[in-house]
Enzyme design. Structure first.
Site, PDB file in Angstrom:
ATOM      1  N   ARG A  57      35.035  57.107  47.723  1.00 43.48           N
ATOM      2  CA  ARG A  57      35.846  56.170  48.499  1.00 43.48           C
ATOM      3  C   ARG A  57      36.844  56.959  49.323  1.00 43.48           C
ATOM      4  O   ARG A  57      37.557  57.806  48.794  1.00 43.48           O
ATOM      5  CB  ARG A  57      36.577  55.164  47.608  1.00 43.48           C
ATOM      6  CG  ARG A  57      37.175  53.994  48.411  1.00 43.48           C
ATOM      7  CD  ARG A  57      37.939  53.019  47.538  1.00 43.48           C
ATOM      8  NE  ARG A  57      37.105  52.378  46.537  1.00 43.48           N
ATOM      9  CZ  ARG A  57      37.544  51.431  45.710  1.00 43.48           C
ATOM     10  NH1 ARG A  57      38.819  51.048  45.759  1.00 43.48           N
ATOM     11  NH2 ARG A  57      36.727  50.889  44.819  1.00 43.48           N
ATOM     12  N   SER A 152      36.080  47.914  48.264  1.00 41.83           N
ATOM     13  CA  SER A 152      36.806  46.876  47.530  1.00 41.83           C
ATOM     14  C   SER A 152      37.974  46.338  48.347  1.00 41.83           C
ATOM     15  O   SER A 152      37.776  45.748  49.390  1.00 41.83           O
ATOM     16  CB  SER A 152      37.258  47.425  46.176  1.00 41.83           C
ATOM     17  OG  SER A 152      37.763  46.397  45.366  1.00 41.83           O
ATOM     18  N   ARG A 331      37.354  40.841  41.884  1.00 41.19           N
ATOM     19  CA  ARG A 331      38.648  40.554  41.267  1.00 41.19           C
ATOM     20  C   ARG A 331      39.054  39.117  41.539  1.00 41.19           C
ATOM     21  O   ARG A 331      38.568  38.490  42.479  1.00 41.19           O
ATOM     22  CB  ARG A 331      39.728  41.499  41.804  1.00 41.19           C
ATOM     23  CG  ARG A 331      39.610  42.926  41.306  1.00 41.19           C
ATOM     24  CD  ARG A 331      40.629  43.831  41.987  1.00 41.19           C
ATOM     25  NE  ARG A 331      40.708  45.139  41.368  1.00 41.19           N
ATOM     26  CZ  ARG A 331      39.896  46.156  41.647  1.00 41.19           C
ATOM     27  NH1 ARG A 331      38.934  45.981  42.538  1.00 41.19           N
ATOM     28  NH2 ARG A 331      40.030  47.318  41.046  1.00 41.19           N
ATOM     29  N   LYS A 445      33.600  43.965  36.167  1.00 42.64           N
ATOM     30  CA  LYS A 445      34.498  42.891  36.562  1.00 42.64           C
ATOM     31  C   LYS A 445      33.796  41.983  37.567  1.00 42.64           C
ATOM     32  O   LYS A 445      33.019  42.436  38.402  1.00 42.64           O
ATOM     33  CB  LYS A 445      35.798  43.447  37.134  1.00 42.64           C
ATOM     34  CG  LYS A 445      35.667  44.445  38.249  1.00 42.64           C
ATOM     35  CD  LYS A 445      37.036  45.009  38.593  1.00 42.64           C
ATOM     36  CE  LYS A 445      36.944  46.104  39.656  1.00 42.64           C
ATOM     37  NZ  LYS A 445      36.333  47.339  39.135  1.00 42.64           N
TER      38      LYS A 445
END
Length: 595
Positions: A57, A152, A331, A445
């Site tokens: 990332r 993300s 999330r 998640k």
């Protein structure tokens, strides 16, 4: 130190391999103008990305320090080589997904081309997809690994490359270092054709794009056929319907925001499957995928201001609860309007984990009145609230604590089921708004399933004329108040960060950690050296954990105080204030509160 001559050599080598004209031009311009400062940012080996447990990332741009066509090619070649090595198979298989960020679909296509070039099979989602669908599909299709192209909730300039193993869990050490070794051994592209759009996978517009408009390459292929996407979304929602059985109550109006991300389509389909569970209203300004995140420079629902649009929209439409996903929908954030104070409460990740965990247990006991809770398990990371552990002691189920990250949480859930197939993983969470609901399902998640569970909690609580706030207060009254306070400061450099941790490990030249803070004695220290992570336990039952972020220049702190007395919030706040002043020393190290 990397000399200018060395930088030129590294840049020239990179130009021989880089297939992208845009990044090649940027490198050539830097060489032509002798811009060694820019070349250092691109090619200094100390800045190069390392393949970690979160994959890759970074900011998009040229060179090995950034995300680009060549770093995607090198990473995928290394992953493919490693998978072939450990599986001893030629026809390996994988699932590939991508979000709505700049270049995500392009890099998913490149990844698919490399897997197929190597003789493997790639199941690629035909359009933007929530991250949880990738680990789910790895299990459904029984593939060797899965790749999700996403950064993300990072800023718009970033992108990433996330790897799941055949069990649907993020990779954990030492797999990352083994893969890094094979990436370094396979840096030269195996073929010059990888950047071409895969047949029947991506539309013709397949250009490299950093910060300008998204481009049509984010759309589904010509004709709109999305068979793999449709199949997996259907199976995911049906699996969700089993893991979270429907209820008769309705939550009424809920406002939902995907924060310019990819969650909307699957979340709305999931809510439709649950019938009258809620009337979901999507925030207009944030409802559609937009790689530029025009209303949120930092599109993380944890950040102040990100939910402001949703809360204003909810007030206009007489809705009391806001449900939010981050841009890749792994999330979940919640906010509730307090009708007495006429103000909004943004629940912390610990608050949400406490409420959803307790609600999951209650639902399980209702469905299995004679169940043996000794086979039931919850999991949380070490930096998350200890509430579920307290509840486990009182109720008779098992609670487990792992290191930070869902690679460890998902791995623990996997191991528990392998040890005993009768083990039930009820719920797992991490304070950074990450929740895993039930098993078997997604071993990571999952913001979509968490949204459904949260809506059910709202429906049941509101049917009793209560609120989420009163429900949380009731849990604290029953099991003990767990006060938490988390935050972070931004470090200007890794050297400054290391200096701070070195000082904590050699406090006042004693070669030991601090023994007190603000007059409160430290009773126990757990240090994960050489990692920058230290936990301190105090005589007043407080716990403070300090650690660095794996993806951002943040030095985070997590704190909790368990008490049955009033004033716990103020007591913990005083401790944190002293910690920031005496241990973090922002003036000395140049730490700031904002990027």
């Amino acid at each position: 130190m990397c000399t200018n001559e060395k930088l030129v050599t590294l840049a020239s080598q990179w130009l021989q391999w880089d297939p992208n004209e845009k990044t090649r031009t940027e490198i050539k311009d830097a060489l032509k103008t002798n811009n060694y400062s820019e070349l250092d940012k691109m090619f200094n080996p100390s800045r190069a990305m390392k393949f970690g447990t979160a994959g890759l990332r970074a900011e998009m741009g040229p060179g090995p320090s950034r995300m680009n066509d060549l770093t995607i090619i090198q990473a995928t070649q290394g992953v493919v080589a490693y998978v072939k090595k450990v599986t001893k198979k030629m026809n390996i298989s994988c699932v590939i997904g991508y979000d709505a960020r700049h270049n995500s679909s392009r890099w998913a296509g490149i990844t698919k081309n490399i897997v197929e070039f190597s003789g493997g099979t790639a199941f690629m989602f035909e359009k933007i997809t929530p991250t949880p669908l990738v680990p789910f599909s790895v299990i459904q299709k029984q593939t060797d690994f899965g790749i999700m192209i996403t950064a993300s909730h990072n800023p718009k300039a970033d992108n990433g490359y996330k790897l799941y193993w055949s069990d649907g869990v993020q990779i954990a050490p030492p797999l990352d270092t083994h893969i890094e070794d094979l990436i370094n051994a396979n840096r030269k592209p195996w073929s010059s054709t990888f950047v071409q759009p895969p047949t029947n996978t991506l539309p013709s517009s397949h250009s490299m794009n950093y910060i300008s408009s998204r481009g049509s390459f984010l759309a589904s292929p010509s004709g709109g056929a999305t068979p793999f996407y449709d199949e997996q979304v259907f199976q995911y929602i049906e699996n969700l319907h089993i893991r979270i059985p429907p209820i008769s109550q309705s939550a009424g109006k809920l406002v939902y925001t995907p924060v310019h991300g990819v969650g909307k389509e699957v979340v709305l389909k999931a809510f439709r499957r649950y019938g009258n569970l809620a009337e979901v209203m999507v925030v207009p300004e944030q409802g559609e995928p937009d790689a530029n995140f025009p209303t949120a420079a930092f599109p993380n629902p944890e950040e102040k201001g990100v939910l402001d649009l949703a809360m204003r929209f909810a007030e206009k439409n007489n809705a009391l609860v806001v449900v939010a996903n981050d841009p890749d929908a792994d999330r979940l954030a919640l906010a509730e309007f307090n009708q007495k104070t006429k103000s909004w409460i943004r629940f912390s990740g610990n608050d949400i984990g406490t409420m959803l965990g307790a609600y999951t247990l209650r639902k399980y006991k209702d469905q299995h009145p004679n169940a043996n809770l000794s086979n039931c398990h919850t999991i949380a990371s070490i930096v998350s609230s200890r509430f579920l552990g307290t509840m486990a002691s009182a109720e008779g189920f098992n609670h487990h604590t792992t290191l930070t990250g869902f690679k460890f949480i998902g791995g623990k859930a996997r191991d528990l089921v392998r040890q005993n197939p009768n083990n039930e993983i009820l719920f797992a969470f991490e304070e950074a708004l990450g929740y895993m609901v039930g098993s078997p399902g997604v071993q990571d998640k999952d913001g979509v399933s968490a949204a459904i569970l949260a809506a059910q909690l709202v429906a049941e609580v509101y049917s009793k004329n209560e609120t989420l706030q009163s429900y949380l207060s009731g849990l604290n009254a029953k099991y003990g108040t767990h006060v938490t306070q988390n935050g972070y400061l931004i470090s200007p450099s890794s050297a400054k960060t290391s200096a701070m941790f070195a000082a904590l490990r050699n406090w006042n030249g004693t070669s030991k950690h601090p023994t007190e803070l603000s007059g409160v004695s430290v009773t126990e220290v757990e240090d994960w050296y050489p990692a920058n992570m230290i936990s301190f336990k105090f005589s007043n039952s407080a716990v403070i954990t300090i650690r660095t972020s794996g993806t951002e220049p943040k030095i985070k702190y997590y704190s909790e105080l368990v008490t049955n007395k009033t004033g716990g919030k103020e007591q913990l706040a005083k401790l944190i204030s002293s910690m920031l002043e005496q241990w973090y020393k922002p003036d000395l190290y140049g730490f700031t509160s904002k990027l």
